[in-house]
Enzyme design. Structure first.
Site, PDB file in Angstrom:
ATOM      1  N   GLU A 159      -4.770  -9.011  -0.022  1.00 58.59           N
ATOM      2  CA  GLU A 159      -5.514  -8.698   1.207  1.00 58.59           C
ATOM      3  C   GLU A 159      -6.978  -8.611   0.839  1.00 58.59           C
ATOM      4  OE1 GLU A 159      -4.179  -5.454   3.742  1.00 58.59           O
ATOM      5  OE2 GLU A 159      -2.089  -5.949   3.330  1.00 58.59           O
TER       6      GLU A 159
ATOM      7  N   GLU B 123       0.841  -1.211   0.000  1.00 61.92           N
ATOM      8  CA  GLU B 123       0.000   0.000   0.000  1.00 61.92           C
ATOM      9  C   GLU B 123       0.873   1.257   0.000  1.00 61.92           C
ATOM     10  OE1 GLU B 123      -3.177  -0.217   2.933  1.00 61.92           O
ATOM     11  OE2 GLU B 123      -4.051  -1.940   1.904  1.00 61.92           O
TER      12      GLU B 123
HETATM   13  O1  AHR Z   1      -4.925  -5.942   7.242  1.00 59.04           O
HETATM   14  C1  AHR Z   1      -4.849  -4.758   7.946  1.00 59.04           C
HETATM   15  C2  AHR Z   1      -4.238  -3.635   7.127  1.00 59.04           C
HETATM   16  O2  AHR Z   1      -5.054  -3.326   6.052  1.00 59.04           O
HETATM   17  C3  AHR Z   1      -2.909  -3.948   6.475  1.00 59.04           C
HETATM   18  O3  AHR Z   1      -1.852  -3.776   7.358  1.00 59.04           O
HETATM   19  C4  AHR Z   1      -2.847  -2.937   5.379  1.00 59.04           C
HETATM   20  O4  AHR Z   1      -2.086  -3.363   4.279  1.00 59.04           O
HETATM   21  C5  AHR Z   1      -4.308  -2.714   5.018  1.00 59.04           C
HETATM   22  O5  AHR Z   1      -4.622  -1.383   4.958  1.00 59.04           O
END
Ligand code: AHR
Length: 517
Positions: A322, A195
């Site tokens: 994610e 990110e």
């Molecule tokens: O999964 C929690 C957070 O969500 C992670 O650290 C980040 O990559 C995303 O914003």
């Protein structure tokens, strides 16, 4: 005339409270069945966040909780059973402030650090590279390392690759030997940052592109250890980031600097400001959650269009590294630890997401649910020595039969499930065939009140052999510590193949896995 009669009948039945369950005919597109569903679609994500690592995976060698060199035995057993092919680590946002050298060598000499993203707690670095790779060996899964681009250096990330992969005398391999591991491991999968448009450095697409090219250059593939590099893609809905990045890569002939682009997609029922309770929700929130979760398919398709535009010949993979539901943290849990319960609603989101990933397996080669233990949409929750397998865990267990099988595309028109102005297709499905010729169907019915009759022509040679169902009495049922499990898979026998057609009724708010062979 016949139609009019049907409509009148259905109006009458609706008025007197009986639902007319239309026959849903699902056809299989065997002609276009050649794509393998990568097992890595069933991957997981574990961050140094809350009790995911500490307490969840790692309790230390001296813990009274049974462990294998510090790794919880009950958790390891459950993860082996669920079939976890890959595990991403150490973050998330944490990755961009993690300095791997602080997590190697004698534990007593490892410096502590502050986990600034997640609860401002002290991290003692007792779980580091060696411990993580031992975990992966124990679970027989591929490690995915998320490298620190945000606050690290090119040298630091390049030395991490050397430390774990190289088999040639060098400062890093000698250090590894000194730390008790003369032989290299093989870490193939590397995230170059996380990110980077947000917590990973607040970079513009241009800044990220220039940094990524520099980092990628120095992440070396040692003999027989080729790397698979995953670059930072969009979060939620931001195809603009993908467009800018790929335009730069294509114009500067740098498409060969990476193998995949990531996508992060969280289902946040009430929006970021007021996400809503994980367990206390209405039917309206149920359907809104399903609607939002289904939105991932649009995002995937938007991104694919951009890939086709900038890289018509070379294939770029998507790593949805994610994904999952993000609710309010459980009342009473520590701020910043993102601990949430997990109900049948979360199971529905897991089921539909995995079906969507399977159905797009020509592009999606990896996905990692966030997160494995005690954080967000977890597989497992722990409380000291107690452990709970969540409804999401059972979905992954039911669906593991798709891993590395060949996708069979499906076509059908789903009945709609409607509630208070929201509407979603009630049925969601994916299908695959494995090497033994067994065909597996996984379906979800989001409608909490109505079942649906399903017909799938499978041919004369196949018979129904086995089925499983995951459902619960209430849509917000969950499994809790010290109680019998309320959401658990059971055998499903009510299916048959008649004249080459698989016939069954999918009950309201349920997830099914059916096997024909
Ligand atoms: O999964 C929690 C957070 O969500 C992670 O650290 C980040 O990559 C995303 O914003």
């Amino acid at each position: 005339m016949k139609n009019l009669r049907l409509v009148l009948l259905s109006v009458l039945f609706t008025l007197i409270g009986i639902s007319l369950n239309a026959q849903v005919k699902i056809s299989l597109d065997n002609k276009h069945s050649s794509q393998k569903i990568s097992k890595h679609i069933y991957g997981h994500f574990s961050e140094h966040l809350g009790n995911c690592i500490y307490g969840g995976i790692w309790v230390g060698e001296d813990s009274p909780i049974p462990n294998i060199n510090g790794i919880r035995s009950d958790v390891a057993d459950a993860l082996i059973e669920v079939g976890m092919p890959s595990l991403r680590w150490p973050g998330g946002c944490f990755a961009d402030e993690y300095h791997w050298k602080d997590g190697i060598g004698p534990k007593s000499e490892r410096p502590p650090m502050i986990n600034t993203h997640w609860g401002m707690v002290s991290e003692d670095n007792s779980f580091g590279t060696h411990e993580f790779l031992e975990l992966c060996e124990l679970l027989d899964c591929e490690p995915i390392f998320a490298g620190n681009m945000g606050s690290g250096t090119v040298r630091e990330m390049s030395e991490w690759v050397e430390y774990v992969n190289a088999d040639i005398k060098s400062p890093m391999t000698l250090l590894r030997e000194k730390n008790g591991h003369p032989d290299p491991w093989y870490v193939k999968y590397w995230n170059i940052g996380n990110e980077s448009w947000g917590c990973g450095g607040n970079m513009s697409a241009e800044d990220y592109f220039n940094n990524m090219v520099r980092y990628s250059t120095f992440l070396r593939s040692y003999p027989d250890k080729s790397l698979y590099k995953i670059i930072v893609g969009p979060g939620g809905s931001d195809p603009g980031w993908t467009e800018k990045l790929l335009k730069l890569a294509s114009e500067n002939r740098k498409m060969n600097m990476f193998n995949a682009i990531s996508m992060h997609y969280y289902t946040v029922p009430g929006g970021w400001a007021k996400k809503g309770s994980a367990t206390d929700f209405s039917e309206k929130e149920w359907i809104v959650t399903i609607h939002k979760a289904l939105g991932i398919e649009d995002e995937i398709e938007k991104n694919i269009e951009i890939f086709k535009k900038y890289s018509p010949r070379q294939k770029i993979d998507i790593a949805v590294d994610e994904w999952g539901c993000w609710h309010d943290q459980e009342p009473g849990s520590k701020n910043g630890f993102l601990y949430q319960q997990n109900t049948l609603r979360d199971a529905m989101v897991a089921a539909l997401s995995l079906n969507i990933f399977n159905n797009h397996c020509d592009w999606i080669k990896m996905a990692n649910i966030a997160q494995t233990i005690n954080v967000l949409q977890a597989m497992i929750l722990t409380n000291d020595e107690e452990i709970v397998k969540t409804p999401t865990y059972y979905v992954f267990k039911m669906y593991k039969l798709h891993q590395d099988a060949i996708l069979i595309p499906t076509e059908f028109e789903s009945p709609e499930y409607k509630f208070e102005g929201e509407s979603v297709p009630a049925i969601n499905i994916s299908a695959s065939k494995n090497e033994k010729g067994e065909v597996h169907f996984t379906l979800a019915n989001f409608d909490p009140l109505n079942s649906h009759q399903i017909e799938i022509p499978v041919g004369d040679d196949l018979n129904f052999s086995y089925g499983e169902i995951l459902t619960a009495e209430n849509m917000n049922d969950f499994n809790d510590f010290g109680e019998n499990e309320k959401v658990i898979t059971k055998e499903f026998k009510k299916a048959s193949v008649n004249k080459g057609t698989l016939l069954f009724e999918i009950p309201a708010k349920s997830i099914l896995m059916l096997e024909v062979k």
